[in-house]
Design an enzyme around this catalytic site. Structure first.
Site, PDB file in Angstrom:
ATOM      1  N   SER A   1      40.022  49.824  41.442  1.00 22.86           N
ATOM      2  CA  SER A   1      40.112  48.582  40.477  1.00 22.86           C
ATOM      3  C   SER A   1      39.457  49.005  39.229  1.00 22.86           C
ATOM      4  O   SER A   1      38.436  49.946  39.167  1.00 22.86           O
ATOM      5  CB  SER A   1      39.348  47.439  40.873  1.00 22.86           C
ATOM      6  OG  SER A   1      39.388  46.404  40.022  1.00 22.86           O
TER       7      SER A   1
ATOM      8  N   TYR B   1      31.955  42.888  45.555  1.00 26.76           N
ATOM      9  CA  TYR B   1      33.357  43.104  45.621  1.00 26.76           C
ATOM     10  C   TYR B   1      33.522  44.508  44.839  1.00 26.76           C
ATOM     11  O   TYR B   1      33.767  45.477  45.430  1.00 26.76           O
ATOM     12  CB  TYR B   1      34.295  42.223  45.417  1.00 26.76           C
ATOM     13  CG  TYR B   1      35.388  42.737  44.922  1.00 26.76           C
ATOM     14  CD1 TYR B   1      36.647  43.112  45.885  1.00 26.76           C
ATOM     15  CD2 TYR B   1      36.056  43.033  43.570  1.00 26.76           C
ATOM     16  CE1 TYR B   1      37.864  43.752  45.521  1.00 26.76           C
ATOM     17  CE2 TYR B   1      37.165  43.549  43.173  1.00 26.76           C
ATOM     18  CZ  TYR B   1      37.896  43.922  44.224  1.00 26.76           C
ATOM     19  OH  TYR B   1      39.233  44.607  43.791  1.00 26.76           O
TER      20      TYR B   1
ATOM     21  N   LYS C   1      34.204  48.885  45.644  1.00 24.11           N
ATOM     22  CA  LYS C   1      34.888  49.964  45.052  1.00 24.11           C
ATOM     23  C   LYS C   1      34.487  51.070  44.717  1.00 24.11           C
ATOM     24  O   LYS C   1      34.672  52.043  44.864  1.00 24.11           O
ATOM     25  CB  LYS C   1      36.180  49.211  44.009  1.00 24.11           C
ATOM     26  CG  LYS C   1      36.777  48.023  44.638  1.00 24.11           C
ATOM     27  CD  LYS C   1      37.724  48.643  45.279  1.00 24.11           C
ATOM     28  CE  LYS C   1      38.790  47.571  45.865  1.00 24.11           C
ATOM     29  NZ  LYS C   1      39.649  47.887  46.962  1.00 24.11           N
TER      30      LYS C   1
HETATM   31  C1  UD1 Z   1      39.555  39.558  39.008  1.00 27.88           C
HETATM   32  C2  UD1 Z   1      38.167  40.140  39.561  1.00 27.88           C
HETATM   33  C3  UD1 Z   1      38.239  41.496  39.591  1.00 27.88           C
HETATM   34  C4  UD1 Z   1      39.422  42.065  40.577  1.00 27.88           C
HETATM   35  C5  UD1 Z   1      40.670  41.236  40.366  1.00 27.88           C
HETATM   36  C6  UD1 Z   1      41.641  41.435  41.363  1.00 27.88           C
HETATM   37  C7  UD1 Z   1      36.745  38.796  38.566  1.00 27.88           C
HETATM   38  C8  UD1 Z   1      35.376  38.702  37.470  1.00 27.88           C
HETATM   39  N1  UD1 Z   1      37.137  40.034  38.544  1.00 27.88           N
HETATM   40  O1  UD1 Z   1      39.769  40.133  37.698  1.00 27.88           O
HETATM   41  O2  UD1 Z   1      37.027  42.282  39.922  1.00 27.88           O
HETATM   42  O3  UD1 Z   1      39.451  43.341  40.845  1.00 27.88           O
HETATM   43  O4  UD1 Z   1      40.507  40.202  40.068  1.00 27.88           O
HETATM   44  O5  UD1 Z   1      42.798  40.772  40.969  1.00 27.88           O
HETATM   45  O6  UD1 Z   1      36.655  37.846  39.180  1.00 27.88           O
HETATM   46  N2  UD1 Z   1      41.993  33.068  34.291  1.00 27.88           N
HETATM   47  C9  UD1 Z   1      41.825  31.600  33.636  1.00 27.88           C
HETATM   48  N3  UD1 Z   1      42.136  30.529  34.767  1.00 27.88           N
HETATM   49  C10 UD1 Z   1      42.205  30.645  36.130  1.00 27.88           C
HETATM   50  C11 UD1 Z   1      42.064  32.054  36.566  1.00 27.88           C
HETATM   51  C12 UD1 Z   1      41.855  32.945  35.665  1.00 27.88           C
HETATM   52  O7  UD1 Z   1      41.731  31.253  32.510  1.00 27.88           O
HETATM   53  O8  UD1 Z   1      42.524  29.836  36.830  1.00 27.88           O
HETATM   54  C13 UD1 Z   1      41.368  34.050  33.338  1.00 27.88           C
HETATM   55  C14 UD1 Z   1      40.339  34.697  33.729  1.00 27.88           C
HETATM   56  O9  UD1 Z   1      39.268  34.215  33.037  1.00 27.88           O
HETATM   57  C15 UD1 Z   1      40.617  36.047  33.204  1.00 27.88           C
HETATM   58  C16 UD1 Z   1      42.193  36.113  33.364  1.00 27.88           C
HETATM   59  O10 UD1 Z   1      42.673  34.854  33.714  1.00 27.88           O
HETATM   60  O11 UD1 Z   1      40.638  36.409  31.761  1.00 27.88           O
HETATM   61  C17 UD1 Z   1      42.711  37.085  34.641  1.00 27.88           C
HETATM   62  O12 UD1 Z   1      41.808  36.558  35.749  1.00 27.88           O
HETATM   63  P1  UD1 Z   1      42.059  37.026  37.252  1.00 27.88           P
HETATM   64  O13 UD1 Z   1      43.308  36.986  37.615  1.00 27.88           O
HETATM   65  O14 UD1 Z   1      40.934  36.441  38.190  1.00 27.88           O
HETATM   66  O15 UD1 Z   1      41.504  38.566  37.141  1.00 27.88           O
HETATM   67  P2  UD1 Z   1      40.363  39.402  36.718  1.00 27.88           P
HETATM   68  O16 UD1 Z   1      39.266  38.561  36.425  1.00 27.88           O
HETATM   69  O17 UD1 Z   1      40.706  40.295  35.701  1.00 27.88           O
END
Ligand code: UD1
Length: 342
Positions: A126, A153, A157
């Site tokens: 990742s 997690y 990795k």
């Molecule tokens: C997350 C994990 C990462 C993992 C990946 C797997 C964290 C900090 N990181 O990445 O380690 O490899 O998932 O897919 O959890 N967001 C919102 N509202 C929501 C959900 C997400 O605003 O309800 C935003 C988050 O703040 C982020 C973006 O959407 O900026 C993507 O979020 P997400 O899909 O959880 O992925 P990552 O945070 O990049």
């Protein structure tokens, strides 16, 4: 054609990869303990490719059962190791579970590969290993420094990458391809397979599609005060089908003895960063479905912005993630509608 063992093959990225492998003529055996996936995926796969892959409901930590799988399928030539626990929050609450599941399963797979003369492995890593890259490392290429993991997690990795390097050092026959994924989204265009998160989705896209489907009242956008053009976080969202195809390329490259290093690493992303608000606006525009949202506080541990420099994968692997994001978001919505019977 060669047989590929796909651990975690009924999961989200695994099932899409199995489809691409089978469509290229590979024989596949899936090993999955179904802890976070469903056997129905096998039917989805069969609906797309015309036949079901072989399936063994086995936990990768179970070395006796894994030994049996390698004995039963003596024609396995490569392993794609997806099977892992992947919820960041859960890993903070239950670190030992994550270390056991994610580390011991890789160790078991590598032990059985060695015992049965299987020398090729593709490992699901990742972009989380890079943490928040400094400005001079954005977009991120494979030479960017690995940073201290923000969660158990993420740490699994990093440690798994080290386990692979150490084993490759000790075992000259082993060849490994480490694929560092950015943010996989979307579903197969047939809507026969897709992402099925357990409980409340933690990742952005499943939350968006479930909100659009009326299952959730509103999306929480975690922060609009980041140092980005619209204040929301930026990620490199990659279509799961494009991602799946990279695995086929990686397997081919190893089986054809084209690798230049014993352990090769590739960043898999589009090269384009999109903000949370851009994803949301694009989703609403292409689907015509409103997604109510509110801006809330930042989510602890979130990275501000990260996107890939995928040049190495483009040039060396001969692979590119080029599906337009509009199409990708529509595929996610079509899958959600199918699952909910809308
Ligand atoms: C997350 C994990 C990462 C993992 C990946 C797997 C964290 C900090 N990181 O990445 O380690 O490899 O998932 O897919 O959890 N967001 C919102 N509202 C929501 C959900 C997400 O605003 O309800 C935003 C988050 O703040 C982020 C973006 O959407 O900026 C993507 O979020 P997400 O899909 O959880 O992925 P990552 O945070 O990049």
């Amino acid at each position: 054609m060669a047989r590929i063992l796909v651990t975690g093959g009924t999961g989200y990225i695994g099932s899409h990869t199995v489809v691409e492998l089978m469509q290229q003529g590979y024989d596949v055996v899936i090993v999955d303990n179904l802890s976070n996936s469903n056997k129905d995926m096998l039917e989805g796969i069969a609906a797309i490719v015309g036949k079901q892959p072989d399936f063994e409901q086995v936990d990768c930590n179970d070395s006796v059962a894994m030994k049996r799988v390698f004995e039963q399928y003596a024609d396995i030539q490569a392993v794609i190791h997806f099977a892992a626990s992947k919820a960041v929050n859960e890993s903070v609450e239950q670190p030992l579970l994550y270390y056991r599941n994610n580390l011991m399963s890789l160790v078991t797979v590598l032990e059985q590969m060695k015992a049965h003369g299987v020398h090729h492995i593709v490992f699901s890593s990742s972009c989380t290993v890079y943490g928040q890259p400094t400005a001079n490392h954005l977009p991120v290429d494979e030479t960017a420094p690995i940073q201290v993991a923000l969660s158990p997690y993420g740490n699994t990795k990093q440690i798994n990458e080290e386990i692979i390097r150490d084993e490759a050092h000790a075992n000259a026959a082993l060849h490994a391809t480490i694929l560092r994924y950015f943010n996989p989204i979307g579903a197969h265009p047939s809507a026969m397979i897709g992402e099925l998160p357990n409980g409340v989705p933690q990742n952005l896209l499943p939350f968006v599609t479930q909100t659009a489907a009326g299952l959730r009242q509103q999306l929480k956008v975690y922060g609009n005060d980041y140092n980005t053009p619209d204040g929301s976080c930026i990620r490199d969202y990659i279509y799961v089908v494009d991602l799946a195809k990279a695995h086929v390329k990686a397997v081919e490259r190893m089986l054809n003895a084209q690798t230049e290093e014993q352990v090769e690493v590739f960043n898999l992303g589009t090269g384009r960063g999109l903000s949370v608000l851009e994803i949301l606006e694009t989703f609403i525009r292409v689907t015509g479905v409103n997604v109510p949202y509110e801006i809330v506080d930042r989510r602890e541990g979130d990275i501000e912005q990260v996107w890939a420099k995928p040049d190495k994968a483009n040039n060396v692997l001969g692979w590119k993630a080029d599906t337009p994001v509009e199409e990708v978001l529509l595929s996610a919505w079509n899958w959600e509608k199918k699952v909910r019977g809308l």
